[in-house]
Design an enzyme around this catalytic site. Sequence first.
Site, PDB file in Angstrom:
ATOM      1  N   ARG A   1     -12.604  -5.348  -5.844  1.00  0.00           N
ATOM      2  CA  ARG A   1     -12.262  -5.988  -4.556  1.00  0.00           C
ATOM      3  C   ARG A   1     -13.542  -6.312  -3.792  1.00  0.00           C
ATOM      4  NH1 ARG A   1      -8.167  -3.161  -0.500  1.00  0.00           N
ATOM      5  NH2 ARG A   1     -10.040  -1.901  -0.232  1.00  0.00           N
TER       6      ARG A   1
ATOM      7  N   TYR B   1      -9.723   0.277  11.536  1.00  0.00           N
ATOM      8  CA  TYR B   1     -11.010   0.643  10.919  1.00  0.00           C
ATOM      9  C   TYR B   1     -11.499  -0.368   9.890  1.00  0.00           C
ATOM     10  CZ  TYR B   1      -7.400   2.893   8.022  1.00  0.00           C
ATOM     11  OH  TYR B   1      -6.262   3.143   7.313  1.00  0.00           O
ATOM     12  N   LYS B   2     -10.723  -1.454   9.651  1.00  0.00           N
ATOM     13  CA  LYS B   2     -11.180  -2.461   8.680  1.00  0.00           C
ATOM     14  C   LYS B   2     -11.860  -3.601   9.447  1.00  0.00           C
ATOM     15  CE  LYS B   2      -7.179  -1.420   5.716  1.00  0.00           C
ATOM     16  NZ  LYS B   2      -7.763  -0.544   4.706  1.00  0.00           N
TER      17      LYS B   2
ATOM     18  N   ASP C   1       3.046  -5.088   8.447  1.00  0.00           N
ATOM     19  CA  ASP C   1       1.819  -4.288   8.379  1.00  0.00           C
ATOM     20  C   ASP C   1       0.647  -5.282   8.353  1.00  0.00           C
ATOM     21  OD1 ASP C   1      -0.475  -2.952   7.401  1.00  0.00           O
ATOM     22  OD2 ASP C   1       0.734  -1.466   6.332  1.00  0.00           O
TER      23      ASP C   1
ATOM     24  N   PHE D   1       0.878  -1.168   0.000  1.00  0.00           N
ATOM     25  CA  PHE D   1       0.000   0.000   0.000  1.00  0.00           C
ATOM     26  C   PHE D   1       0.923   1.227   0.000  1.00  0.00           C
ATOM     27  CE2 PHE D   1      -2.600   3.253   1.992  1.00  0.00           C
ATOM     28  CZ  PHE D   1      -3.812   3.087   1.345  1.00  0.00           C
TER      29      PHE D   1
HETATM   30  C1  LIG Z   1      -1.706  -2.053   4.092  1.00  0.00           C
HETATM   31  C2  LIG Z   1      -2.121  -0.679   4.480  1.00  0.00           C
HETATM   32  N1  LIG Z   1      -1.274   0.110   5.187  1.00  0.00           N
HETATM   33  C3  LIG Z   1      -1.646   1.364   5.550  1.00  0.00           C
HETATM   34  C4  LIG Z   1      -2.897   1.869   5.232  1.00  0.00           C
HETATM   35  C5  LIG Z   1      -3.354   3.250   5.585  1.00  0.00           C
HETATM   36  O1  LIG Z   1      -2.672   3.900   6.541  1.00  0.00           O
HETATM   37  P1  LIG Z   1      -3.399   5.042   7.397  1.00  0.00           P
HETATM   38  O2  LIG Z   1      -4.196   4.333   8.459  1.00  0.00           O
HETATM   39  O3  LIG Z   1      -2.279   5.847   7.915  1.00  0.00           O
HETATM   40  O4  LIG Z   1      -4.295   5.812   6.487  1.00  0.00           O
HETATM   41  C6  LIG Z   1      -3.791   1.074   4.519  1.00  0.00           C
HETATM   42  C7  LIG Z   1      -5.140   1.608   4.185  1.00  0.00           C
HETATM   43  O5  LIG Z   1      -5.970   1.034   3.576  1.00  0.00           O
HETATM   44  C8  LIG Z   1      -3.397  -0.209   4.130  1.00  0.00           C
HETATM   45  O6  LIG Z   1      -4.235  -0.990   3.420  1.00  0.00           O
END
Ligand SMILES: Cc1ncc(COP(=O)(O)O)c(C=O)c1O
Length: 394
Positions: A369, A220-221, A195, A126
């Site tokens: 998706r 938030y997911k 991550d 990402f």
């Molecule tokens: C793998 C991954 N890392 C980071 C983020 C986003 O980071 P942040 O919470 O700082 O917006 C996402 C957002 O969808 C993501 O899918």
Amino acid sequence: MSDLDLRAEKLDAADELAALRDRFTLDDGVYLDGNSLGALPAHVPDRVADVVRRQWGELRIRSWDESGWWTAPERIGDRIAPLVGAGPGQIVVGDSTSVNVFKALVAAVRMAGDGRDELLVDATTFPTDGYIAESAARLTGRTLRAVTPAEVPDALSERTAAVLLNHVDYRTGRLHDLPALTAEVHARGALAVWDLCHSAGALPVGLDEHGVDLAIGCTYKYLNGGPGSPAYLYVRGDLQDRFDSPLPGWNSHAEPFGMDPVYTPAPGALRGRVGTPDILSLLALEAALEVWDGVSVAAVRAKSLALTDFFLECVRAYTEPGRVECVTPERHAERGSQIALRCPDAGEVMKRLIARGVVGDFRRPDVLRFGFTPLYVGFRDAERAARVLGEELR
Ligand SMILES: Cc1ncc(COP(=O)(O)O)c(C=O)c1O
């Protein structure tokens, strides 16, 4: 009723997690975007109203102690810990994922020592992780190399300080082999930073079991914390004394109210804190996490795989061969909790699906998706989504 309809009904009837759906606020559509923004647990609005009206409105400053505001980042970290296979005292909640990627990477480079001058980052990541890794490398005087997870073993050397990887690829839904890759990184003396945005709350992670050094993830997911809810940072217990934060704010000071001009880091996970926590979002997240009480991640994973298997079977039954290409691996060991389908007109197709109440999302240039969140998505949802998709692809 078609054969797939009947099967969906039977699978829903046998689903031990099915009752959890009633704990969420949903409409009569099919919501397959919980891998972007989880649905609202129905009790959260009242809890947030209490935080605002009583804790803030009536108790005001007293709430930092009396309502447990001050200790919320560690307390909620301990609530997330079992969902990612971590013992207590290793996770702190606060700031965005991006900010935590920065903290983790710079701290990892500092722990790795001066002799190691290279940072590896997942080339398919990402984008925010890649941007932050580039800046972390520049700030710490290291060279950044982008490699795919499959290339990591060959790219590792005695120069490698740390490797930043995604447990599940946000676009394809591919699950990477966290135990094996972490072991490879360790065999070359580097630190593994994971991550977990697309795996926490969807499948077992096993942070402690696999000796992961540092990890970050959003809430938030699959954890349903709400839009912009704070992220978390895991620092393995035995590394905490060496965790040298690049953002040493007063909240991570050993004596935050000592007002000492000299920084002395606090012990433990709270070293990952920075400034005043985002209390409203934090406490909404804390309430949202209650839906996990008594729910096993293994059961969630089993349902997720059954749902994605069934969805793929329905897509094949309802869609002309060759119209879409599935980019999510078929093998369970390599599949996260989403199905990504490629087709040239994906953007337009997703607009039509959403207009018909089937909400997934579109990722450029050509990916549809569909996220499967086992707490509130059922087999009839999977069948209906595939049926509507088949109709729209005709
Ligand atoms: C793998 C991954 N890392 C980071 C983020 C986003 O980071 P942040 O919470 O700082 O917006 C996402 C957002 O969808 C993501 O899918």
